[in-house]
Design a protein around this motif. Structure first.
Motif, mmCIF file in Angstrom:
data_model
loop_
_atom_site.group_PDB
_atom_site.id
_atom_site.type_symbol
_atom_site.label_atom_id
_atom_site.label_comp_id
_atom_site.label_asym_id
_atom_site.label_seq_id
_atom_site.Cartn_x
_atom_site.Cartn_y
_atom_site.Cartn_z
ATOM 1 N N ILE A 129 23.034 18.698 54.318
ATOM 2 C CA ILE A 129 22.445 18.965 53.231
ATOM 3 C C ILE A 129 22.212 20.583 53.107
ATOM 4 O O ILE A 129 22.266 21.930 53.602
ATOM 5 N N VAL A 130 22.850 20.544 51.783
ATOM 6 C CA VAL A 130 22.330 21.995 51.007
ATOM 7 C C VAL A 130 21.440 22.780 51.021
ATOM 8 O O VAL A 130 20.646 22.247 50.579
ATOM 9 N N PRO A 131 21.177 24.014 51.667
ATOM 10 C CA PRO A 131 19.332 24.600 52.237
ATOM 11 C C PRO A 131 19.405 24.745 50.764
ATOM 12 O O PRO A 131 19.834 25.183 49.573
ATOM 13 N N GLY A 132 18.252 25.307 50.481
ATOM 14 C CA GLY A 132 17.862 25.745 49.059
ATOM 15 C C GLY A 132 17.631 24.628 48.013
ATOM 16 O O GLY A 132 17.420 25.127 47.176
ATOM 17 N N THR A 133 17.735 23.607 48.050
ATOM 18 C CA THR A 133 17.644 22.009 47.270
ATOM 19 C C THR A 133 16.904 21.061 47.602
ATOM 20 O O THR A 133 16.360 21.324 48.405
ATOM 21 N N LEU A 155 13.380 17.508 50.413
ATOM 22 C CA LEU A 155 12.625 16.156 50.829
ATOM 23 C C LEU A 155 12.969 16.000 52.090
ATOM 24 O O LEU A 155 12.501 15.728 53.379
ATOM 25 N N TYR A 156 14.722 16.390 53.096
ATOM 26 C CA TYR A 156 14.614 15.891 53.720
ATOM 27 C C TYR A 156 14.269 16.611 55.157
ATOM 28 O O TYR A 156 14.125 16.161 56.358
ATOM 29 N N GLY A 157 13.789 18.081 54.279
ATOM 30 C CA GLY A 157 13.132 19.015 55.855
ATOM 31 C C GLY A 157 14.316 19.204 57.175
ATOM 32 O O GLY A 157 13.747 19.568 58.510
#
Length: 548
Positions: A455-459, A464-466
């Motif tokens: 998961i790309v940070p800052g998105t 949502l996923y934390g």
């Protein structure tokens, strides 16, 4: 003398606690009576007592698995973590038991006959005449007992209705298991008892006949679960006990309720847990349902509501999207909101796109699917949600069509499409995954099962996923064409999730929209009553915000 005594005790305890214990569930009167929910509920009851529980679904059809079957014929194809395309009842089992089951837990006639024929060709039966008994039945028994290894109890549901010809090898196999394993096998028969409205009387004769048919195959049920519209009366119980040759204390009633998640508590109150613990000689603790009851209380009396449009091509049969429906319920319970589902037939949207604006939607889900029929209507649903700022979630095919819509209406590539839908499109923004190009068989050949997703940070996805990674289940052949990604990104489309093992788009989103996210994976398959998946939570949160 001492050694022989120790040996006898060892054998006793081995058979009592180590040899697999099976609960075999059959169904009578008619199909679709709810065996899967009963099996899942029994599993929850045993889990509440601290026991390790496994569940196996037997499907008598000749298909090797459910993967090539039309959703109208069999409902949702549930995908296991190891890439099995299975019956939807495995989804019930996973949600109620909070476990991840392997593909081997869905046994079909196709698998059994395929294995026996392979062995015959290999010479495993050299010199023998290969027959239904013992070769087919032995293969069934082997698969069941292998799946049961290492668990306190394994539940075995035999699909279909007693009396179906295709069930016979499986009924014979479990009959033999009872002979071989004795009291470590329990038979439970689930059958419908209709209510005759004219006299307001329960009619038990169909159930009696289904038990008689079961006996004809050499199986006497140890317990009966009566499925009915409302709770049966004492007279019906007494009659069933007499003619089914089952004690009254072993007759249970699963009647219609507001949610299937209530069934474990109903059966528990009737003594199902105590009956099984006693009958199988299980060492267990006092049952605990605290978390389950908390979930039920939130599910049953929510403070808020959100109208969620469900856009797809199989909406006449909601079971085609069963896990998504359940995932929305799980998220709703966590947020104290009831998702009120509005089923949108994408074929009808193609005829009348303006109808979308009249539905009063708080959120939109564009659902998975295959094939060209109704896809322009699904694309219109994406466009409507994007333009009208309606919180949006696209799943698998829904994500692919979201990219097609964006390419057409934002990038201006009017003929953009997926090569699945238009092999000659000049702008194939969605195309066949490279490893799928050499595939020459349809069954079990898609990208299936668990994959790691970065998961790309800052998105939005990261919020949502934390976390920076998740594991999700997949079932697809087509994917986003990376050669179009620079243009898509320049126009504002954000890729917020990538597959870890190969560079593939897994999550897309649109900044500046209240909530617009889509996933190539199927987040619904890992949703649990007390563990809703982040994208569903986010959708309903955004829906509540937009409603206010």
């Amino acid at each position: 003398m001492y050694i022989s005594t120790v040996l006898r005790w060892f054998i006793y305890w081995w058979f009592r606690f180590v040899v697999p214990k099976l609960v075999v569930v059959t169904g009578g009167v008619m199909s679709g009576v709810g065996k899967g929910v009963v099996v899942a509920s029994i599993g929850r009851i045993l889990r509440a007592r601290g026991l390790s529980v496994n569940a196996v679904k037997i499907d008598p059809y000749i298909n090797v698995d459910a993967g090539t079957m039309n959703p109208y014929a069999h409902g949702e194809v549930f995908v296991t973590y190891d890439g099995g395309e299975t019956d939807l009842d495995l989804g019930h089992y996973e949600r109620f038991l909070d476990v991840e089951l392997p593909r081997r837990n869905n046994i079909t006639s196709g698998q059994i006959y395929f294995s026996v024929i392979e062995k015959e060709r290999r010479g495993d039966y050299l010199g023998q005449t290969v027959q239904l008994i013992p070769h087919v039945t032995d293969e069934i028994k082997r698969r069941v007992t292998e799946a049961a290894g290492g668990y306190d109890v394994t539940l075995v549901e035999i699909g279909g209705t007693v009396g179906d010809y295709e069930q016979l090898p499986f009924l014979e196999a479990v009959r033999q298991l009872r002979l071989e394993m004795g009291e470590d096998v329990v038979f439970i028969h689930v059958a419908w008892v209709p209510l005759l409205r004219v006299t307001n009387e329960f009619k038990t004769k169909p159930l009696q006949h289904s038990v008689a048919e079961l006996r004809r195959y050499g199986i006497q049920p140890d317990a009966v679960v009566v499925r009915s519209e409302k709770p049966i009366d004492a007279g019906a119980v007494k009659k069933i006990a007499l003619f089914a040759h089952v004690p009254q204390y072993a007759i249970f009633n699963s009647y219609d309720v507001d949610t299937t998640y209530r069934v474990p508590l109903i059966l528990e109150q009737q003594g199902m847990g105590d009956f099984l613990v006693r009958r199988l000689r299980l060492a267990s603790r006092e049952p605990s349902y605290r978390e389950w009851e908390e979930f039920l209380s939130k599910l049953s009396a929510p403070r808020y509501r959100a109208v969620v449009g469900m856009c797809g091509k199989y909406v006449e049969l909601p079971d085609a999207y069963l896990s998504i429906v359940e995932a929305l319920k799980h998220a709703g319970a966590a947020l104290d909101v009831k998702p009120e589902l509005v089923w949108i037939n994408s074929v009808e949207v193609e005829k009348d796109p303006d109808r979308l604006g009249k539905l009063g939607l708080d959120a939109m889900v564009v659902l998975p699917g295959f094939g060209k029929r109704g896809t322009e209507g699904m694309i219109e649903c994406v466009r409507h949600a994007r333009v009208e700022k309606i919180p949006f979630l696209g799943i698998c095919f829904g994500m692919q069509l979201a990219v097609v819509e964006f390419a057409r209406n934002v990038l201006g590539l009017r003929e953009a499409n997926s090569t699945e839908l238009d092999p000659e499109t000049p702008h194939p923004v969605v195309h066949l995954a490279p490893e799928q190009k050499e595939v020459d068989v349809l069954g079990g050949s898609m990208i299936l099962g668990n994959r790691e997703v970065e998961i790309v940070p800052g998105t939005l996805a990261a919020s949502l996923y934390g976390t920076n990674a998740t594991v999700e289940r997949h079932r697809h052949r087509y994917e986003i064409n990376l050669s179009y990604l620079p243009k898509l990104s320049e126009a504002g489309l954000v890729v917020s999730g990538w597959r870890r093992d190969v560079r593939r788009v897994e999550i897309i989103e649109l900044p500046g929209h209240p909530y617009f996210i889509a996933t190539q994976f199927h987040p619904e398959f890992r949703s649990r009553p007390a563990k809703p998946r982040p994208v569903f939570l986010g959708l309903l949160k955004a829906a509540l915000t937009s409603r206010r």
